[in-house]
Structures are given as structure tokens and as C-alpha cells.
Design an enzyme around this catalytic site. Sequence first.
Site, PDB file in Angstrom:
ATOM      1  CD  GLU A   1     -10.434  32.139 107.744  1.00 44.98           C
ATOM      2  OE1 GLU A   1      -9.253  31.932 107.425  1.00 44.98           O
ATOM      3  OE2 GLU A   1     -11.169  33.170 107.824  1.00 44.98           O
TER       4      GLU A   1
ATOM      5  CD  GLU B   1     -11.828  36.487 109.920  1.00 47.84           C
ATOM      6  OE1 GLU B   1     -11.547  36.476 108.786  1.00 47.84           O
ATOM      7  OE2 GLU B   1     -11.231  36.063 110.918  1.00 47.84           O
TER       8      GLU B   1
END
Length: 445
Positions: A166, A352
Site C-alpha cells: 500500500e 487483504e
Amino acid sequence: MCEKNFPPDFLWGCSTASYQIEGAVDEDGRGLSIWDDFCRMPGKIADGSDGSGACDSYHRYGEDISLLKSLNVGAYRFSIAWPRIQPDGKGAPNAKGLDYYSRLVDALLEADIEPWVTLYHWDLPLGLEREGGWRERDTAFRFEEYASIVYRHLGARVKHWASLNELWCSAFLGYRDGEHAPGMRDGGAAFKAVHHLLLAHGLADRSFRQSGLEGEFGIIINPDAPRPATRAPGDADAARRASLERTALWLDPLYGRGYPKEYMDATGAVFPIETGDMEIIASPLDFIGINYYGENAVSAAPKGPENQLGYVAAKTWQEKTEMGWDVVPQGLRRILGFIAKEWSPRAFYVTENGAAFSDASCDSGRIRDTKRIEYFRGHFKACSDAIGDGVPLKGYFAWTLMDNFEWACGYSRKFGIVAVDPHTFVRTPKDSFYYYRDVIAGYEL
């Protein structure tokens, strides 16, 4: 399998991150990270906590692997704490830190669980941040050095690698918005961080390819492609613009297209590109990891200094998680399809996906987390639908194995399928744990 489109070799796993679960922040030569420092800043963590204890996985990783084995997952995605390997972010490696991850990898393999290593999940060594952190070009080369150390030590046993997790959060929440470590509020610093994070990825990718090691190498992003609030052409164009910072800003350079001109023109972004950088960034990728939690809706709005891309969030009807994020399972199908169409990755993994909800306990000790089960159920269907659409989705990792330190929220938000007592660190599987076990076992649900 629970949905017809999951092939027999579809990979099921769980994900965690080092600072969120390990604890033991001052043991065995580990250096300080930017999150150790950020947690000391008054008002930055909602409940005033930190990751010094977390889930004590540094000492209890054997218990965690036993939980994973009882789920019968095929893989465990975890991150390595850079400050455990190089306490100051440079120089000779810390043998005790390397030994910890070596023992973890060996224990996973003994349990027939594939280790999936993420090299960076936000815990930059504090020493590097004091020298400029991701604002500085040198940090990308220090990351390459660190990655090479880890390859040499673990590479014969690990076949699946991701460079960074991320990057948008690291660059923008960390350097522009001040919501994450290191807590800066400087748009120009964020743009420098964007480029140096991508350069770090490319250098680590190149180093892996040159190492001669077998395996796959990828990167993990948290893209966003909001849906238009209405069918009006203006809203559709606003939704496209709204996706630029979270999606095209990363994927365009990774796939050799350079930074998106529309984004640069709208925001005034200047990236510190040097000769050869963009070729390094566009190193070949074996997979893209997608972290997905929800989907927003947007409407068109007048552009201006405070709204450079010309969109605003629209009100929605969907149930919200305790993070305030809309529960939109089919948004996962849409984002996978969007990226597959625009950039054609070789393979996807959902690295995720999960939800923060309050858990109801019974006198028997059972933890009923029905909302989390329904969240998973909807997203498993979205994955199945995406595979049916032709998206090369190869696996799914639930976020997360256990309740942990949830960054700026501290311990006030719980994503785990296993509860962790904050005082004793006793692990207690929730109903969602057993639901996920059934899904992996192939039952129709």
C-alpha cells in the site's frame, strides 16, 4: 469449492504485518521504526496505545502457525520488520533478526504452509527517516540493500515475494495528511515519496531477478475506482478522475506508461525522476496484490485549489464497518475487472480483505461475529464472479489472522478471525475462523 469458479489450485491464506503483531520492539537488536516514534506523539493513536506488545507474535509465532494449520490455509503472508534486519536502515545485518524470520519460515514450511514475504509494511527504520525517509532518493537504494540481505538469507526457502504494501498510504497518509507515520503534512514531500517508493520497488525487483532465485515477485497496492453516484456523464468522468491517485498513479509507471499526465496537470505534482528511473520502476511483475475493503460513490464537483480533481464523495446506503467503510462486495469484482482490462496483469491475488466489527461473546466463550462472516461471504462470491469474468485471480488472503494494533486506531478496531487477550495474549478463534475453515475445505456455503 464453495463457489463453482474457484479452481482446485486456488490459494487460500491469511495476512498480517510485522508492527501490528510482533511486539518485542526492543529485543534482540531491533532498532526503532517510524511507528515507534509516531506512537509517542500525543493524539496520533486513538487509544494512546502502541505496538510494543501487539500480539506478542515474536514469542508466540508457533501458536499462530498452529492456528493457520488448523485452518488448512495454503499460505501465510507476513511482513519483515526492516529495523530487525538493519536497526538503523543500513549497514551489517542483525543476526538475531534474521534468525527470527528464518525460524518462522522453517516452521511454516514444516506445517506445509507457503511463506509469502512482504518486505515492507510501513515500519521504516527511524534512522532513515531522520535522514529524510522516503523523501530522499537514497532510501530507495537502502531498501535494495536490505532486500538483498533478506534474499540471501531466506531466498532458497521463500518462493513468493512482494516489495511494498500500500504505497499510497506510505506516501500520502504518511507525508501529506499526517495520519500515519511519520506524520508530515507536506504535499511536495508526498510526491517525492511516491517516486522513491516506486523506485525502491523496481530496485528490489531487479535485485531479485539478478539473484538467480526461483519464485514470484510482485507488489501490493490498495487501489480505488469509485462508482459514479448517478448515470450522468459528469459523475462518470468524476469517478474516473477519482481513481487516478489510488490506481493509475501506481500502475501506469509499473507498466511502463510513466506518471499519468492528467493527474500531474491537475495537482501540480512534480516527481524527482532521474535518467533510467522509469525503466527500473517498470521491471517485470509476476503478480499484483490487491487490498480491498470497500467502494465509495462520487459525484462531479467544481474544480478548485481544494478540489483539484473535481469530485466529492456521495452519500450511500450501504452498511458501514466500524472503520466507516462501505460494505460493497461487488466493488471487489469491479476493481479487479477494471485493472485487468486497463493493465492486464499476469496474475492477481487479493492480499487483504476483511472488516472491523464489534464481536459478541457468549458465556460459553464463543465469539459470534456474524457481520464479519457475511462480509466474507459476499466477497468470496465477488472473487468467484471475477474469475468467471476471466480475471486471472489466483488466491485470496483474509485480513487478518488475529486482532492486532490497527495503526492510528490502536486496539480500538478489530479485524481478526481470532481474538487476542491484550493482557495474556491468549488466542481465541471466532465464529468467522471456523467459517473460513469450512470455505477452505470446499463446502457449499
